[in-house]
Design an enzyme around this catalytic site. Structure first.
Site, PDB file in Angstrom:
ATOM      1  N   ARG A   1      35.577  45.991  43.925  1.00  0.00           N
ATOM      2  CA  ARG A   1      36.831  45.484  43.352  1.00  0.00           C
ATOM      3  C   ARG A   1      37.943  46.175  44.130  1.00  0.00           C
ATOM      4  NH1 ARG A   1      38.639  43.397  38.244  1.00  0.00           N
ATOM      5  NH2 ARG A   1      40.682  44.202  37.611  1.00  0.00           N
TER       6      ARG A   1
ATOM      7  N   HIS B   1      39.176  35.883  42.555  1.00  0.00           N
ATOM      8  CA  HIS B   1      38.430  36.564  41.487  1.00  0.00           C
ATOM      9  C   HIS B   1      37.294  35.632  41.038  1.00  0.00           C
ATOM     10  CE1 HIS B   1      37.372  39.277  38.462  1.00  0.00           C
ATOM     11  NE2 HIS B   1      38.431  39.252  37.672  1.00  0.00           N
TER      12      HIS B   1
ATOM     13  N   GLN C   1      35.172  35.991  37.556  1.00  0.00           N
ATOM     14  CA  GLN C   1      35.879  35.567  36.354  1.00  0.00           C
ATOM     15  C   GLN C   1      35.737  34.066  36.130  1.00  0.00           C
ATOM     16  OE1 GLN C   1      37.745  37.344  33.888  1.00  0.00           O
ATOM     17  NE2 GLN C   1      37.436  35.331  32.964  1.00  0.00           N
TER      18      GLN C   1
ATOM     19  N   ASP D   1      47.506  33.589  32.899  1.00  0.00           N
ATOM     20  CA  ASP D   1      47.175  34.972  33.213  1.00  0.00           C
ATOM     21  C   ASP D   1      48.452  35.784  33.093  1.00  0.00           C
ATOM     22  OD1 ASP D   1      45.803  37.235  33.990  1.00  0.00           O
ATOM     23  OD2 ASP D   1      45.506  36.620  36.070  1.00  0.00           O
TER      24      ASP D   1
ATOM     25  N   CYS E   1      42.053  35.507  31.196  1.00  0.00           N
ATOM     26  CA  CYS E   1      41.014  36.437  31.660  1.00  0.00           C
ATOM     27  C   CYS E   1      41.174  37.837  31.077  1.00  0.00           C
ATOM     28  CB  CYS E   1      41.000  36.494  33.185  1.00  0.00           C
ATOM     29  SG  CYS E   1      42.468  37.219  33.938  1.00  0.00           S
TER      30      CYS E   1
ATOM     31  N   ARG F   1      31.553  37.221  31.030  1.00  0.00           N
ATOM     32  CA  ARG F   1      31.552  37.949  32.289  1.00  0.00           C
ATOM     33  C   ARG F   1      30.210  38.663  32.469  1.00  0.00           C
ATOM     34  NH1 ARG F   1      36.312  39.808  34.614  1.00  0.00           N
ATOM     35  NH2 ARG F   1      34.916  40.848  36.087  1.00  0.00           N
TER      36      ARG F   1
END
Length: 308
Positions: free
Chosen positions: A107, A134, A137, A225, A266, A294
């Site tokens: 990450r 991402h 996700q 988001d 998310c 996830r």
């Protein structure tokens, strides 16, 4: 060896297989304690390095727990501990880690770091997030939608707000899973043209509509988001709020979508900024199913990477 670097660079059939496997593994765990081992132990005797240049809650917990449930072990490393790319090249770090571990999840900030790691590692690499995309996700998001509403192919997904890295992966997934995508937000925060071009090349409708009320008409799923990153200075936060205030997901906006339209985020969310608490806690919100998934989606990704 399979690395999972982005949705648009992964075979469509493989993506579908991961979603189906994630659902199968989730169903098999129904009623078990969170720490119970999966019966198959597909990661038995495997070691997974989890590298975090960016702070994380969901990514760290879900990957760590997922490895443990499948019988493997994790080594959690921070960017500060490793000084990734400082003192030792990323390429050399990749070569060294490959001698110790079976799989690397990273990450990070720059996409170039991910790609260099994958180029020089001799074990699979998973994109846990970059500034550009991402993908883990969005695999969870597709899984969550299909749990609640059936196949996502042919549906309409609307993104309201900032065309950020999560948005880019959702656009990539539109092309790979066959759903239409509408972005609504200010022109200064449009998603990457390359992502939209990819989705359109796969034959889906990927458009920009500035009016959020028009954008969500007929939507099966509305997504947003956070408007600001944890690293943004106060001046940038104020600018973002001014730009995005008209794109807040609230009850009035959701009323323009289909009555059964789902809402996703998310997380972490800034309640009553990008989305109201009324929507987050409302009957159409599946944000906590999304967060749980996830775990299951990433377990399927790891198994695909390791061919287990």
């Amino acid at each position: 060896m399979n690395s999972f670097l982005d949705i648009h660079t992964t075979d469509k059939a493989a993506l579908r297989g991961m979603i189906d496997n994630a659902r199968r593994m989730k169903d098999a765990r129904a009623g078990q304690p969170k720490g119970a081992l999966d019966g198959e132990l597909p990661l038995k005797n495997r070691m997974v390095a989890l590298i975090f240049e960016k702070p994380s809650t969901r990514t760290r917990v879900s990957f760590d727990l997922g490895v443990r449930q499948m019988g493997g072990q994790t080594m959690v490393l921070s960017g500060k501990e490793m000084q990734l790319g400082h003192g030792e090249t990323i390429a050399d770090t990749a070569r060294v880690l490959s001698r110790y571990v079976d799989l690397i999840m990273i990450r990070t900030f720059e996409e170039a770091t991910l790609l260099e790691m994958a180029e020089h590692a001799t074990v699979p690499v998973i994109n846990g997030l970059t500034n550009r995309t991402h993908p883990c996700q969005i695999m969870a998001d597709v899984m969550t939608f299909e749990e609640h509403r059936g196949p996502i192919a042919g549906r309409k997904v609307v993104w309201s707000g900032d065309g950020n890295n999560v948005c880019a992966s959702m656009i990539h997934a539109a092309g790979q899973f066959g759903y239409d995508f509408t972005f609504t937000g200010p022109s200064t925060l449009d998603p990457e043209a390359e992502a939209l071009a990819f989705a359109r090349a796969q034959g889906v409708n990927a458009v920009i509509e500035r009016d959020p009320a028009l954008a969500v008409q007929g939507a099966d799923l509305v997504v947003t988001d956070t408007w600001v990153s944890m690293h943004d200075p106060q001046s940038a936060r104020e600018r973002r709020h001014n730009q995005l205030r008209g794109y807040q997901v609230n009850a009035a906006l959701m009323a323009q979508a289909k009555p059964e339209a789902l809402f996703m985020h998310c997380l972490p969310a800034h309640r009553d900024d990008e989305v109201t608490s009324e929507v987050m806690d409302g009957p159409n919100s599946v944000i906590f199913d999304e967060a749980e998934n996830r775990l299951h989606a990433q377990k399927a990704i790891m198994r695909w990477c390791l061919n287990t």
